[in-house]
Design an enzyme around this catalytic site. Structure first.
Site, PDB file in Angstrom:
ATOM      1  CE  LYS A   1      -5.317  11.226 -10.454  1.00 36.48           C
ATOM      2  NZ  LYS A   1      -4.020  10.161 -10.796  1.00 36.48           N
TER       3      LYS A   1
ATOM      4  CE1 TYR B   1      -8.793  10.224  -9.731  1.00 36.76           C
ATOM      5  CE2 TYR B   1      -9.691  11.858 -11.348  1.00 36.76           C
ATOM      6  CZ  TYR B   1      -8.801  10.711 -10.865  1.00 36.76           C
ATOM      7  OH  TYR B   1      -8.286  10.258 -12.172  1.00 36.76           O
TER       8      TYR B   1
ATOM      9  CB  THR C   1     -11.571   1.172 -15.871  1.00 32.00           C
ATOM     10  OG1 THR C   1     -12.723   2.169 -15.364  1.00 32.00           O
ATOM     11  CG2 THR C   1     -10.382   1.553 -16.120  1.00 32.00           C
TER      12      THR C   1
ATOM     13  CG  ASN D   1      -0.977   4.213 -13.232  1.00 31.84           C
ATOM     14  OD1 ASN D   1      -1.866   4.703 -13.839  1.00 31.84           O
ATOM     15  ND2 ASN D   1      -1.556   2.768 -12.655  1.00 31.84           N
TER      16      ASN D   1
ATOM     17  CG  ASP E   1      -1.862   1.174   1.307  1.00 33.15           C
ATOM     18  OD1 ASP E   1      -1.638   2.082   0.563  1.00 33.15           O
ATOM     19  OD2 ASP E   1      -3.013   1.072   2.252  1.00 33.15           O
TER      20      ASP E   1
HETATM   21  P1  ADP Z   1      -6.995   3.370 -14.020  1.00 35.99           P
HETATM   22  O1  ADP Z   1      -7.820   3.654 -15.009  1.00 35.99           O
HETATM   23  O2  ADP Z   1      -6.224   4.603 -13.556  1.00 35.99           O
HETATM   24  O3  ADP Z   1      -5.931   2.269 -14.574  1.00 35.99           O
HETATM   25  P2  ADP Z   1      -7.506   1.509 -11.887  1.00 35.99           P
HETATM   26  O4  ADP Z   1      -8.295   1.649 -10.691  1.00 35.99           O
HETATM   27  O5  ADP Z   1      -7.733   0.485 -12.595  1.00 35.99           O
HETATM   28  O6  ADP Z   1      -7.557   2.733 -12.720  1.00 35.99           O
HETATM   29  O7  ADP Z   1      -5.860   1.388 -11.664  1.00 35.99           O
HETATM   30  C1  ADP Z   1      -5.255   2.027 -10.399  1.00 35.99           C
HETATM   31  C2  ADP Z   1      -4.236   0.800  -9.921  1.00 35.99           C
HETATM   32  O8  ADP Z   1      -3.613   1.447  -8.844  1.00 35.99           O
HETATM   33  C3  ADP Z   1      -4.795  -0.270  -9.274  1.00 35.99           C
HETATM   34  O9  ADP Z   1      -4.130  -1.515  -9.733  1.00 35.99           O
HETATM   35  C4  ADP Z   1      -5.113  -0.369  -7.868  1.00 35.99           C
HETATM   36  O10 ADP Z   1      -4.918  -1.404  -7.391  1.00 35.99           O
HETATM   37  C5  ADP Z   1      -3.552   0.510  -7.757  1.00 35.99           C
HETATM   38  N1  ADP Z   1      -3.586   1.226  -6.320  1.00 35.99           N
HETATM   39  C6  ADP Z   1      -4.462   2.070  -5.961  1.00 35.99           C
HETATM   40  N2  ADP Z   1      -4.274   2.610  -4.747  1.00 35.99           N
HETATM   41  C7  ADP Z   1      -3.002   1.982  -4.406  1.00 35.99           C
HETATM   42  C8  ADP Z   1      -2.130   1.975  -3.323  1.00 35.99           C
HETATM   43  N3  ADP Z   1      -2.529   2.824  -2.012  1.00 35.99           N
HETATM   44  N4  ADP Z   1      -0.906   1.313  -3.291  1.00 35.99           N
HETATM   45  C9  ADP Z   1      -0.770   0.428  -4.256  1.00 35.99           C
HETATM   46  N5  ADP Z   1      -1.618   0.531  -5.477  1.00 35.99           N
HETATM   47  C10 ADP Z   1      -2.504   1.300  -5.630  1.00 35.99           C
END
Ligand code: ADP
Length: 246
Positions: free
Chosen positions: A150, A146, A181, A82, A55
């Protein structure tokens, strides 16, 4: 397939799904070694090793990512920030928990990770790409935390570009529009207002794909972008441009 990143190293956060997954896979297909970071272990099963389940909002996350990077790589050529979370609420409906969660992951964690990664980024010729958003560039209803997170990330991108150019590190961002998505697909199907606001006002009349965004991220990492820094590349089918025009 071109192999623009043969022998290069990358860290992609949020690499288990969506834009991050498409970016990690594409970098690998073009020759890069990628450390894929995500908090969802199931998601990380989709992507090649090395991976790190973490996390990114945890206090010790930057130190652990640095440690993993040093285990696998001598230096890091590309850092793609990302990982992010949505927060589709107006400010009046955003409680402290939501604000802290969204700001904590989308901006605070990016600042802490980037700061701690800096000594390990290749110089010259390292680069950072931040996944920002069209909602960080213009006003849009019901997405206060959000959009604020951003917008901050876009400004961090420009700010870091100024600081890091002397070290030969370029810092750019992409601003995706509506990307396909499961959550977005569900909202497009169920919410006529959203469909009108996002799809029917997109000059290229379709939803973007994670691959559309990955293509822009790879361009910004590539040698073709050697003179580009501090730039936010809109990958939105023209949505922002059309808003400016209307
Ligand atoms: P996008 O449309 O931006 O690709 P997603 O929600 O599919 O949106 O992707 C965001 C990614 O970031 C996901 O794989 C999610 O598990 C990951 N993510 C979100 N928050 C955290 C966090 N706190 N630590 C690690 N990974 C994270």
């Amino acid at each position: 397939m071109e192999r623009r990143f043969q022998g290069k190293t990358a860290i992609v956060t949020g690499a288990g799904n969506g834009i991050g997954l498409a970016t990690a896979r594409r970098l690998q297909a073009e020759g890069a070694e990628v450390l894929s970071v995500d908090w969802n272990t199931d998601y990380l099963a989709n992507v090649a090793d090395p991976t790190l389940t973490i996390d990114l909002a945890d206090d010790d996350a930057p130190a652990r990512v640095v440690e993993a990077a040093r285990t696998h790589f001598k230096t890091v050529d590309m850092l793609v920030n990302n990982a992010g979370v949505a927060g589709p609420k107006a400010l009046a409906e955003s409680d402290d928990e939501l604000i802290d969660h969204v700001m904590g992951i989308n901006i605070r964690a990016v600042m802490r990770l980037t700061r701690d990664m800096l000594p390990h980024i290749t110089r010259p010729d390292g680069c950072i790409v931040n996944v920002c958003s069209v909602f960080g560039e213009v006003g849009f209803p019901n997405t206060a935390a959000y959009a604020a997170s951003k917008g901050a990330l876009s400004q961090l991108t420009r700010q870091l570009a100024s600081d890091l150019s002397a070290d030969g590190i370029r810092v750019n961002g992409v601003a995706p529009g509506v990307i396909n998505t499961p959550i977005v697909a569900e909202r497009i199907a169920s919410d006529a207002w959203y469909r009108r606001a996002m799809i029917e006002t997109t000059p290229i009349r379709r939803v973007g794909t994670p691959e559309d965004v990955a293509g822009g991220i790879l361009f910004l990492c590539s040698n073709d972008a050697q003179f580009i820094t501090g730039h936010i590349l809109n990958i939105d089918g023209g949505w922002l441009a059309a808003r400016v025009a209307s």
